[in-house]
Design an enzyme around this catalytic site. Structure first.
Site, PDB file in Angstrom:
ATOM      1  N   SER A 124      76.359   5.182 -34.293  1.00 13.13           N
ATOM      2  CA  SER A 124      75.832   4.966 -35.642  1.00 13.13           C
ATOM      3  C   SER A 124      75.451   3.503 -35.828  1.00 13.13           C
ATOM      4  CB  SER A 124      76.946   5.332 -36.635  1.00 13.13           C
ATOM      5  OG  SER A 124      76.641   4.840 -37.911  1.00 13.13           O
ATOM      6  N   TYR A 149      86.170   4.947 -39.832  1.00 17.10           N
ATOM      7  CA  TYR A 149      85.099   5.760 -39.229  1.00 17.10           C
ATOM      8  C   TYR A 149      84.223   4.895 -38.332  1.00 17.10           C
ATOM      9  CZ  TYR A 149      80.557   7.975 -38.746  1.00 17.10           C
ATOM     10  OH  TYR A 149      79.381   8.453 -38.224  1.00 17.10           O
ATOM     11  N   LYS A 153      83.446   4.873 -33.995  1.00 15.63           N
ATOM     12  CA  LYS A 153      82.157   4.878 -33.283  1.00 15.63           C
ATOM     13  C   LYS A 153      82.091   3.678 -32.336  1.00 15.63           C
ATOM     14  CE  LYS A 153      80.679   8.631 -34.914  1.00 15.63           C
ATOM     15  NZ  LYS A 153      80.612   9.790 -34.029  1.00 15.63           N
TER      16      LYS A 153
END
Ligand code: NAD
Ligand code: UFG
Length: 338
Positions: A124, A149, A153
């Site tokens: 991302s 989060y 990634k």
């Protein structure tokens, strides 16, 4: 040629299954349906005319993955499975680190055991540090993530990078998505957020259809052309096709490749509201609200590397994104629950 698709019943995964089939690959899907519905795969069949082999289960389940890879000779994996709600990750960090990292570790272990050392990972733009100049290049600074989060990634990319460094047979592609929106043109598959949407486009669509009273625009005092936040929105079908391009690259390279999947153009929140209204002849009432903590003013990609190395480039424009989002929303007001 079979491709293992983890999280294939989800928003991006289901669109990628369609594009894989169109490109003559056979997706083998494993998904625990924690944030999706198996109906998405029935709809993929409706679009493509092809049955999908589907295993309902957890990617952290080593025995299940081992059994799937014993049954199917796959050429590579695309790893979409993961939890993705930023706010939830702040409240439930342990669950995010466990699910997102353990799934990646387990998948790589089993792929390695079966000699399938090729993986595409859903990363991302959130891995980029907030203090970069725009546009973001693959060489821009990463880290300083603002939530668990984002760290999953960042760490997921690092795990794959280290695996590729340790064993020259591995080929890994880390794809950094910008802001996926839109839906397949059939209106049969699309994004189905649980509860109140966090992201802009589903919130706009749900406001247009009357499920939400108005859109809250999070801040109008950013240093952008109209004061609202600017992002690089990319049509989900373009994004899905980026995965097909990444597989072709995987098959002819080893080591790690990292690529931005964005259009290179930034639009503000109000640009998107106006474009949605004019593409669809609907009204999207909005009110200006406070800034959302953790948001950047501007975030958009430099997509040149993907164009030059993968031969991939976004084809759909802002009008297409707005039209296809509305087509999905208006045909499925309650998503797959209809
Ligand atoms: P999604 O929630 O629709 O799809 C993820 C899928 O993974 C779901 O079907 C879910 O049920 C499944 N899943 C989660 N954990 C699992 C596990 N342990 N085992 C098996 N299945 C599991 O999300 P999406 O928007 O399609 O995103 C796909 C991937 O792309 C995610 O990894 C996400 O973090 C990443 N990503 C998404 C965006 C975005 O804005 N949508 C942006 C950047 C990156
Ligand atoms: N916004 C609003 N109102 C809303 C929702 C969003 O004004 O109700 C604004 C945000 O402030 C931001 C823009 O719309 O300026 C886009 O917000 P999104 O939540 O749709 O997307 P983000 O760029 O914040 O984050 C998304 C994904 C992340 C991912 C990131 C980069 O949600 O998971 O893109 O890829 F990490």
């Amino acid at each position: 040629m079979k491709v293992l698709v983890t999280g294939g019943a989800g928003y991006i995964g289901s669109h990628t299954c369609v594009e894989l089939i169109e490109a003559d690959y056979t997706p083998i899907v494993v998904d625990n349906l924690c944030n999706s519905s198996a109906k998405s795969l029935e709809r993929v069949k409706e679009i493509t005319g092809q049955d999908i082999t589907f295993y309902q289960g957890d990617v952290c389940d080593e025995a299940l993955l081992d059994a799937i890879l014993s049954e199917h000779e796959v050429i590579c994996a695309i790893h979409f499975a993961g939890l993705k709600a930023v706010g939830e990750s702040v409240a439930m960090p342990l669950e995010y680190y466990r699910n997102n990292l353990l799934s990646t570790l387990t998948l790589c272990k089993v792929l390695g055991k079966h000699g399938v050392k090729k993986i595409v990972f859903s990363s991302s733009a959130t891995v980029y540090s907030g203090d970069n100049e725009m546009p973001l290049r693959e060489t821009s600074k990463t880290g300083n993530c603002t939530n668990p989060y984002g760290w999953t990634k960042y760490m997921g990319e690092q795990i794959l990078r280290d695996i590729a460094k340790a064993d020259g047979e591995w080929s890994v592609v880390n794809l950094r998505y910008f802001n996926p929106v839109g839906a397949h043109k059939s209106g049969l598959i699309g994004e189905h957020p649980n509860g109140i949407p966090n992201n802009l486009m589903p919130f706009i669509s749900q406001t247009a259809i009357g499920k939400r009273h108005h859109l809250n625009v999070f801040g109008n005092d950013y240093p952008t052309h109209d004061g609202t936040g600017v992002r690089d929105y990319i049509h989900v079908v373009d994004l899905a096709r980026g995965h097909v391009a990444a597989i072709k690259y995987l098959l002819s390279h080893t080591g790690e490749g990292v690529f931005n999947l964005g259009t290179g153009t930034g639009y503000s929140v109000l640009d998107m509201v106006k474009a949605f209204e004019s593409a669809n002849g609907v009204s999207v009432p909005y009110e200006i609200a406070d800034r959302r903590p953790g948001d950047l003013a501007t975030c958009y990609a430099e997509p040149a590397k993907s164009r030059e190395v993968l031969g991939w480039q976004a084809q759909f424009d802002q009008n297409d994104m707005c039209r296809d989002s509305w087509n999905w929303q208006s045909k499925n007001p309650n998503g797959y629950d209809d």
